[in-house]
Enzyme design. Sequence first.
Site, PDB file in Angstrom:
ATOM      1  N   HIS A 134      -2.165  -4.087   4.894  1.00 13.79           N
ATOM      2  CA  HIS A 134      -1.982  -3.717   6.303  1.00 13.79           C
ATOM      3  C   HIS A 134      -3.341  -3.541   6.959  1.00 13.79           C
ATOM      4  O   HIS A 134      -4.281  -3.039   6.338  1.00 13.79           O
ATOM      5  CB  HIS A 134      -1.109  -2.471   6.452  1.00 13.79           C
ATOM      6  CG  HIS A 134      -1.700  -1.218   5.883  1.00 13.79           C
ATOM      7  ND1 HIS A 134      -2.226  -0.216   6.682  1.00 13.79           N
ATOM      8  CD2 HIS A 134      -1.873  -0.812   4.605  1.00 13.79           C
ATOM      9  CE1 HIS A 134      -2.677   0.756   5.891  1.00 13.79           C
ATOM     10  NE2 HIS A 134      -2.487   0.427   4.637  1.00 13.79           N
ATOM     11  N   ARG A 146       2.951   4.846   6.324  1.00 13.99           N
ATOM     12  CA  ARG A 146       3.394   4.118   7.513  1.00 13.99           C
ATOM     13  C   ARG A 146       3.843   2.697   7.201  1.00 13.99           C
ATOM     14  O   ARG A 146       4.169   1.939   8.106  1.00 13.99           O
ATOM     15  CB  ARG A 146       2.250   4.076   8.540  1.00 13.99           C
ATOM     16  CG  ARG A 146       1.802   5.457   8.988  1.00 13.99           C
ATOM     17  CD  ARG A 146       0.457   5.390   9.685  1.00 13.99           C
ATOM     18  NE  ARG A 146      -0.600   4.968   8.758  1.00 13.99           N
ATOM     19  CZ  ARG A 146      -1.872   4.779   9.114  1.00 13.99           C
ATOM     20  NH1 ARG A 146      -2.245   4.965  10.367  1.00 13.99           N
ATOM     21  NH2 ARG A 146      -2.765   4.400   8.217  1.00 13.99           N
ATOM     22  N   CYS A 185      -6.216  -0.436   6.868  1.00 12.09           N
ATOM     23  CA  CYS A 185      -5.930   0.293   5.617  1.00 12.09           C
ATOM     24  C   CYS A 185      -7.061   1.295   5.312  1.00 12.09           C
ATOM     25  O   CYS A 185      -8.248   0.935   5.311  1.00 12.09           O
ATOM     26  CB  CYS A 185      -5.790  -0.705   4.481  1.00 12.09           C
ATOM     27  SG  CYS A 185      -5.443   0.065   2.883  1.00 12.09           S
ATOM     28  N   CYS A 236       0.841  -1.195   0.000  1.00 14.76           N
ATOM     29  CA  CYS A 236       0.000   0.000   0.000  1.00 14.76           C
ATOM     30  C   CYS A 236       0.885   1.258   0.000  1.00 14.76           C
ATOM     31  O   CYS A 236       1.984   1.261   0.542  1.00 14.76           O
ATOM     32  CB  CYS A 236      -0.906   0.002   1.231  1.00 14.76           C
ATOM     33  SG  CYS A 236      -2.085   1.388   1.264  1.00 14.76           S
ATOM     34  N   ASP A 292       0.376   3.781   1.691  1.00  6.04           N
ATOM     35  CA  ASP A 292       0.333   4.353   3.044  1.00  6.04           C
ATOM     36  C   ASP A 292       1.747   4.657   3.558  1.00  6.04           C
ATOM     37  O   ASP A 292       2.620   3.791   3.537  1.00  6.04           O
ATOM     38  CB  ASP A 292      -0.366   3.349   3.976  1.00  6.04           C
ATOM     39  CG  ASP A 292      -0.701   3.953   5.334  1.00  6.04           C
ATOM     40  OD1 ASP A 292       0.232   4.461   6.002  1.00  6.04           O
ATOM     41  OD2 ASP A 292      -1.875   3.921   5.728  1.00  6.04           O
TER      42      ASP A 292
HETATM   43 CO    CO Z   1      -3.467   1.206   3.067  1.00  5.68          CO
END
Ligand code: CO
Length: 217
Positions: free
Chosen positions: A99, A47, A102, A43, A45
């Site tokens: 994750h 993090r 998400c 992803c 993302d």
């Molecule tokens: Co995500």
Amino acid sequence: MTHELQPLFDNNQNWSVSNQQSDPDFFRRLLKQQAPRYLWIGCSDSRVPANQIIGLDPGEVFVHRNVANLVVHTDLNALSVIQYAVEVLQVEHILVVGHYGCGGVTAALRNKQLGLVDNWLRHVQDVRERYAALLDALPDEAARINALCELNVRDQVQNVSRSSVLRDAWARRQRVAVHGWCYRLTDGLVTDLHVSLHNQHEAQALQEDDNPRFFGV
Ligand code: CO
């Protein structure tokens, strides 16, 4: 130039210097070739940084990231990454890493309207609809979000395995496996979803298995 970005240049300078101090051959070695054994599909993302999570240096993992770690059958971007990784770099393992929690998966589950990205997340909604009975049986929304994160990874593993790239690789007996993992933001640990595929036979078996197990729900 704007001063807002100056810290990034400072960081970059420090990174370059400290790398060369601890390993004088670092950049020279990377320049010659990249020979990663792994392809990470994760992803976007912020993090969920691929290299840090699995403790690998530059040169050790080939990375593709998009919102909700999707592998759409006709996505030329993802398919090109997979083709290059498998046929040119000869990676041995493709890691599809979702994750828990998400944002893309959560938005898809809630039918949240975010704009253009809704069209992309429609693919996650397809996963949700396919497993609606399983998801509805879960006790609360948090459990449903985490379950859908896992189910989404499972489906993307299947999508990788159904691409012409993987079918061709397995047909010529190239050693390359596809795995599904889910990363937990709260403690930084990765959960193996036990959907690893090493050949066409295993891919077919996963395709026919409509009773997925949950691991981190
Ligand atoms: Co995500």
